[in-house]
Write a protein that holds these residues in place. Structure first.
Motif, short mmCIF file in Angstrom:
data_model
loop_
_atom_site.label_atom_id
_atom_site.label_comp_id
_atom_site.label_asym_id
_atom_site.label_seq_id
_atom_site.Cartn_x
_atom_site.Cartn_y
_atom_site.Cartn_z
N HIS A 133 -36.63 -21.47 6.32
CA HIS A 133 -36.49 -22.93 6.28
C HIS A 133 -36.91 -23.55 7.62
N GLU A 134 -36.66 -22.86 8.70
CA GLU A 134 -37.11 -23.35 10.01
C GLU A 134 -38.64 -23.39 10.07
N ILE A 135 -39.28 -22.32 9.60
CA ILE A 135 -40.74 -22.26 9.59
C ILE A 135 -41.31 -23.33 8.66
N THR A 136 -40.68 -23.52 7.52
CA THR A 136 -41.13 -24.54 6.57
C THR A 136 -41.13 -25.91 7.21
N ALA A 137 -40.06 -26.26 7.89
CA ALA A 137 -39.96 -27.57 8.54
C ALA A 137 -41.03 -27.75 9.61
N GLU A 138 -41.27 -26.70 10.39
CA GLU A 138 -42.28 -26.77 11.46
C GLU A 138 -43.68 -26.96 10.89
N LEU A 139 -44.01 -26.21 9.84
CA LEU A 139 -45.35 -26.28 9.26
C LEU A 139 -45.60 -27.64 8.62
N GLU A 140 -44.62 -28.12 7.89
CA GLU A 140 -44.79 -29.42 7.22
C GLU A 140 -44.94 -30.55 8.24
N LYS A 141 -44.20 -30.44 9.33
CA LYS A 141 -44.27 -31.47 10.36
C LYS A 141 -45.57 -31.39 11.16
N ASN A 142 -45.95 -30.20 11.56
CA ASN A 142 -47.09 -30.05 12.48
C ASN A 142 -48.45 -30.05 11.79
N TYR A 143 -48.49 -29.61 10.53
CA TYR A 143 -49.79 -29.44 9.87
C TYR A 143 -49.94 -30.25 8.59
#
Length: 251
Positions: free
Chosen positions: A40-50
């Motif tokens: 879930h941490e990775i999901t949030a980062e990817l959706e925000k950054n990319y």
């Protein structure tokens, strides 16, 4: 329209680096792993950054029912999987055959071999129906040569090599690419897991040379996945400059 990739074992190491590489290039990502918090941490980062879509799926590839139930029930918008990266895998222990732990053997075989097969079998109908797709299996130089005290791990990665060859033959009529990438020594969580949290033993593996990094394998994986549609890299062995194969390493 963005392409879609599914990566197993996406919470660390090669899998995480591959996820970030493809997301940065605009791919939507289905990411799987056992650690929900990391997913879930990775999901949030990817959706925000990319600004890509990410679907986190929490399961253990060893659990055939969980794999099958989860992947066959994917929402329709996620079924057009262009690339599957079978990355989930591990080594446990570094013991001679007579001293090896049977539970370690089971975990390695169940994860590295059976897990890879379960995931592929569940995803494959989405590719065969469309007669397109690319399966990338992360093997190891341990799948090319057997080394001392490597027994079950080497056996599991030899199996990945053989399964990749079998897939390539069987899936030929569907136009599905199959690539096996076999990394050598790589500085990830691999050795920490193998030596069961013993930092001293794990760090010693990488002393005296520059090992492969997770990002190196991510770059290579992306390259193999973005070649022209008529081109497939079947088998790729990758080591750092200091390593010749499973036996020879210059420190």
């Amino acid at each position: 329209m963005n392409k879609t990739i599914l990566i197993t074992g996406a919470t660390s190491g090669f899998g995480k680096a591959i996820t970030y590489k493809f997301a940065a290039a605009g791919w939507n990502c289905i990411i799987t792993g056992r650690r929900a918090d990391r997913l879930h941490e990775i999901t949030a980062e990817l959706e925000k950054n990319y600004s890509v879509k990410v679907l986190p799926l929490v399961f253990d590839v060893r659990d055939r029912k969980a794999v099958t139930d989860t992947l066959t029930a994917l929402p329709q918008e996620w079924k057009a999987i262009d690339v599957l990266v079978n990355n989930a895998g591990l080594a446990l222990g570094r013991d001679s055959f007579e001293n090896a732990n049977l539970d370690d053997w089971d975990t390695m075989i169940d994860t590295n071999v059976k897990g890879l097969m379960y995931v592929t079998k569940a995803v494959l109908p989405f590719m065969t129906d469309r007669k397109t797709g690319h399966i990338i299996n992360i093997g190891s130089t341990a799948g090319k040569e057997v080394y001392k005290d490597g027994n079950a791990y080497c056996a599991s990665k030899h199996a990945v090599d053989a399964i990749s060859k079998a897939m390539r033959i069987d899936l030929l009529p569907y136009g599905i690419k199959v690539t096996a990438i076999h990394p050598g020594a790589a500085e990830t969580e691999f050795s920490i897991v193998r030596f069961k949290g013993d930092d001293t033993k794990a760090n010693a593996v990488y002393d005296g040379y520059k090992a492969l990094q997770a990002e190196d394998i991510a770059e290579i994986t992306y390259y193999t996945a973005t070649l022209p549609t008529h081109v497939c890299i079947n088998d790729l062995v990758v080591t750092c400059v200091s390593q010749a194969n499973s036996f020879y390493l210059h420190r």
